[in-house]
Design a protein around this motif. Structure first.
Motif, PDB file in Angstrom:
ATOM      1  N   PRO A  19       0.831  -1.198   0.000  1.00 41.01           N
ATOM      2  CA  PRO A  19       0.000   0.000   0.000  1.00 41.01           C
ATOM      3  C   PRO A  19       0.867   1.249   0.000  1.00 41.01           C
ATOM      4  O   PRO A  19       2.002   1.243   0.462  1.00 41.01           O
ATOM      5  N   ARG A  22      -2.227   7.532   0.503  1.00 41.93           N
ATOM      6  CA  ARG A  22      -3.154   7.825   1.591  1.00 41.93           C
ATOM      7  C   ARG A  22      -3.399   6.610   2.479  1.00 41.93           C
ATOM      8  O   ARG A  22      -3.663   6.772   3.673  1.00 41.93           O
ATOM      9  N   THR A  23      -3.316   5.419   1.939  1.00 44.17           N
ATOM     10  CA  THR A  23      -3.535   4.219   2.741  1.00 44.17           C
ATOM     11  C   THR A  23      -2.472   4.097   3.819  1.00 44.17           C
ATOM     12  O   THR A  23      -2.781   3.774   4.975  1.00 44.17           O
ATOM     13  N   ARG A  26      -3.088   6.791   6.471  1.00 43.81           N
ATOM     14  CA  ARG A  26      -4.239   6.422   7.299  1.00 43.81           C
ATOM     15  C   ARG A  26      -3.857   5.334   8.292  1.00 43.81           C
ATOM     16  O   ARG A  26      -4.241   5.387   9.466  1.00 43.81           O
ATOM     17  N   ALA A  27      -3.087   4.351   7.871  1.00 43.88           N
ATOM     18  CA  ALA A  27      -2.647   3.283   8.774  1.00 43.88           C
ATOM     19  C   ALA A  27      -1.747   3.843   9.878  1.00 43.88           C
ATOM     20  O   ALA A  27      -1.838   3.414  11.032  1.00 43.88           O
TER      21      ALA A  27
END
Length: 65
Positions: A19, A22-23, A26-27
């Protein structure tokens, strides 16, 4: 008649990718919030430690001469 399950089984597998963008951000935010919540919940539920008065004797002072 062709079995739809066998036709699906012959398709190549999707290649997994890492990933990004943005992923990943976010994580990271979720991990930081979970760490903060764990730190807050781990603190003892009581009054904060009492402040030492300024006129209290210190243990580091040696009285031997």
């Amino acid at each position: 008649m062709v079995d739809p399950g066998s036709a699906r089984a012959l398709r190549p597998l999707r290649q997994l990718t890492l990933p990004g963008g943005r992923t990943l951000v976010r994580a990271g935010l979720v991990a930081a919030l979970l760490g903060l919540a764990a730190a807050i919940l781990h603190t003892p539920a009581g009054c904060p430690p009492a402040a030492v008065p300024s006129n209290a004797p210190t243990e580091a002072v040696s009285t031997a001469r």
